[in-house]
Design a protein around this motif. Sequence first.
Motif, short mmCIF file in Angstrom:
data_model
loop_
_atom_site.label_atom_id
_atom_site.label_comp_id
_atom_site.label_asym_id
_atom_site.label_seq_id
_atom_site.Cartn_x
_atom_site.Cartn_y
_atom_site.Cartn_z
N GLY A 18 0.91 -1.17 0.03
CA GLY A 18 0.10 -0.15 -0.09
C GLY A 18 0.78 1.20 0.02
O GLY A 18 0.53 2.37 -0.72
N ILE A 19 2.00 1.47 0.77
CA ILE A 19 2.78 2.46 0.67
C ILE A 19 3.58 2.46 -0.55
O ILE A 19 3.45 3.77 -1.14
CB ILE A 19 3.65 2.22 1.99
CG1 ILE A 19 3.16 2.38 3.44
CG2 ILE A 19 4.88 3.46 2.02
CD1 ILE A 19 3.90 2.02 4.57
N ILE A 23 2.83 6.01 -2.78
CA ILE A 23 4.03 6.75 -3.44
C ILE A 23 4.08 6.89 -4.71
O ILE A 23 4.24 8.03 -5.36
CB ILE A 23 5.17 6.14 -2.91
CG1 ILE A 23 5.36 6.61 -1.19
CG2 ILE A 23 6.41 6.88 -3.39
CD1 ILE A 23 6.54 5.82 -0.61
N PHE A 24 3.80 5.86 -5.40
CA PHE A 24 3.90 5.74 -6.92
C PHE A 24 2.67 6.73 -7.45
O PHE A 24 2.96 7.66 -8.35
CB PHE A 24 3.56 4.51 -7.44
CG PHE A 24 3.14 4.20 -9.08
CD1 PHE A 24 4.20 4.50 -9.76
CD2 PHE A 24 1.91 4.25 -9.15
CE1 PHE A 24 3.82 4.50 -11.33
CE2 PHE A 24 1.40 4.25 -10.86
CZ PHE A 24 2.57 4.37 -11.62
N PHE A 48 -3.84 8.72 -1.52
CA PHE A 48 -4.31 8.73 -0.02
C PHE A 48 -4.97 7.70 0.28
O PHE A 48 -5.11 7.27 1.49
CB PHE A 48 -4.96 10.26 -0.05
CG PHE A 48 -4.07 11.32 0.08
CD1 PHE A 48 -3.02 11.43 1.10
CD2 PHE A 48 -3.95 12.11 -0.83
CE1 PHE A 48 -2.16 12.36 1.03
CE2 PHE A 48 -3.07 13.30 -0.74
CZ PHE A 48 -2.01 13.40 0.24
N LEU A 49 -5.99 7.09 -0.50
CA LEU A 49 -6.49 6.02 -0.38
C LEU A 49 -5.70 4.69 0.00
O LEU A 49 -6.01 3.97 0.96
CB LEU A 49 -7.44 5.61 -1.62
CG LEU A 49 -8.69 4.45 -1.34
CD1 LEU A 49 -9.53 4.82 -0.31
CD2 LEU A 49 -9.25 3.89 -2.63
N PHE A 50 -4.62 4.47 -0.70
CA PHE A 50 -3.68 3.64 -0.52
C PHE A 50 -2.75 3.74 0.82
O PHE A 50 -2.79 2.79 1.51
CB PHE A 50 -2.52 3.53 -1.56
CG PHE A 50 -3.02 2.54 -2.63
CD1 PHE A 50 -2.85 1.06 -2.65
CD2 PHE A 50 -3.29 3.04 -4.14
CE1 PHE A 50 -3.28 0.17 -3.60
CE2 PHE A 50 -3.67 1.87 -5.16
CZ PHE A 50 -3.66 0.84 -4.85
N PHE A 51 -2.42 4.87 1.15
CA PHE A 51 -2.07 5.39 2.42
C PHE A 51 -3.03 5.15 3.63
O PHE A 51 -2.30 4.37 4.76
CB PHE A 51 -1.58 6.63 2.39
CG PHE A 51 -0.17 7.09 1.65
CD1 PHE A 51 1.07 6.33 2.00
CD2 PHE A 51 -0.12 8.22 0.84
CE1 PHE A 51 2.07 6.69 1.02
CE2 PHE A 51 1.04 8.40 0.23
CZ PHE A 51 2.19 7.59 0.18
N ILE A 53 -5.59 3.01 3.65
CA ILE A 53 -5.67 1.48 3.74
C ILE A 53 -4.56 0.68 4.29
O ILE A 53 -4.69 -0.07 5.27
CB ILE A 53 -6.07 0.91 2.44
CG1 ILE A 53 -7.63 1.52 2.12
CG2 ILE A 53 -6.28 -0.62 2.49
CD1 ILE A 53 -8.06 1.11 0.53
N SER A 54 -3.36 1.16 3.90
CA SER A 54 -2.07 0.41 4.38
C SER A 54 -1.83 0.49 5.83
O SER A 54 -1.39 -0.01 6.27
CB SER A 54 -1.04 0.91 3.62
OG SER A 54 -0.56 2.13 3.78
N PHE A 55 -2.35 2.01 6.44
CA PHE A 55 -2.19 1.89 7.84
C PHE A 55 -3.27 1.67 8.96
O PHE A 55 -3.02 1.36 9.84
CB PHE A 55 -1.76 3.57 7.94
CG PHE A 55 -0.30 3.92 7.42
CD1 PHE A 55 0.82 3.44 8.32
CD2 PHE A 55 -0.33 4.78 6.39
CE1 PHE A 55 2.02 3.62 7.65
CE2 PHE A 55 1.04 5.08 5.92
CZ PHE A 55 2.24 4.46 6.66
N THR A 56 -4.62 1.41 8.09
CA THR A 56 -5.77 1.30 9.10
C THR A 56 -5.89 -0.32 8.92
O THR A 56 -6.10 -0.95 9.77
CB THR A 56 -6.72 2.10 8.61
OG1 THR A 56 -7.02 1.99 7.07
CG2 THR A 56 -6.36 3.56 9.07
N LYS A 57 -6.39 -0.67 7.47
CA LYS A 57 -6.88 -2.02 7.23
C LYS A 57 -5.84 -2.63 6.27
O LYS A 57 -6.44 -2.89 5.06
CB LYS A 57 -8.24 -1.96 6.90
CG LYS A 57 -9.16 -1.96 8.02
CD LYS A 57 -10.12 -2.48 8.20
CE LYS A 57 -10.88 -1.99 9.21
NZ LYS A 57 -11.66 -3.19 10.00
N PRO A 58 -4.74 -3.09 6.38
CA PRO A 58 -3.78 -3.44 5.50
C PRO A 58 -4.29 -5.14 5.11
O PRO A 58 -3.96 -5.24 3.73
CB PRO A 58 -2.23 -3.62 5.93
CG PRO A 58 -2.62 -3.64 7.54
CD PRO A 58 -3.97 -2.87 7.72
N GLY A 59 -5.03 -5.43 5.54
CA GLY A 59 -5.69 -6.81 4.86
C GLY A 59 -6.54 -6.74 3.83
O GLY A 59 -6.77 -7.82 3.30
#
Length: 133
Positions: A18-19, A23-24, A48-51, A53-59
């Motif tokens: 996600g990170i 960034i991409f 920002f959606l990827f950021f 999701i990756s910090f809150t619900k990475p599953g």
Amino acid sequence: MKNITENQLKIGTEKNFGIVFGIFFLLLSAYLFYFHSFFNIFTVILSFLFFIISFTKPGLLKYPNIIWFYFGILLGKIVVPVFLFFTYFVIFTPMGFLVKLFKRNYIDKKIDKKLKSYWIKRDSKIGSFDDQF
């Protein structure tokens, strides 16, 4: 250096996936804005959606991560042979033809056409090559 088989590869974590994609898409939106004066809100929101999701619900990124992983393996199986084919037939083959055309001998070895082989027979046995260094 050991060869890595497909079974030995480890898939990255969903958070890192996600990170990286966040960034991409952020860099893509910055590129579009800086070089083309085009502000693409879709890439910024996707970033920002990827950021988030990756910090809150990475599953939630488990299956896209797996798909991306196997896409990378597939891409490697296609790109590497094409690159090696290009390298061999564009660089080494013409060089070989030029060397033969101009009858150059770059190893400074007198070629004896009467000999069947240039192998040298050893009198002693070669030792183990383990732990050379």
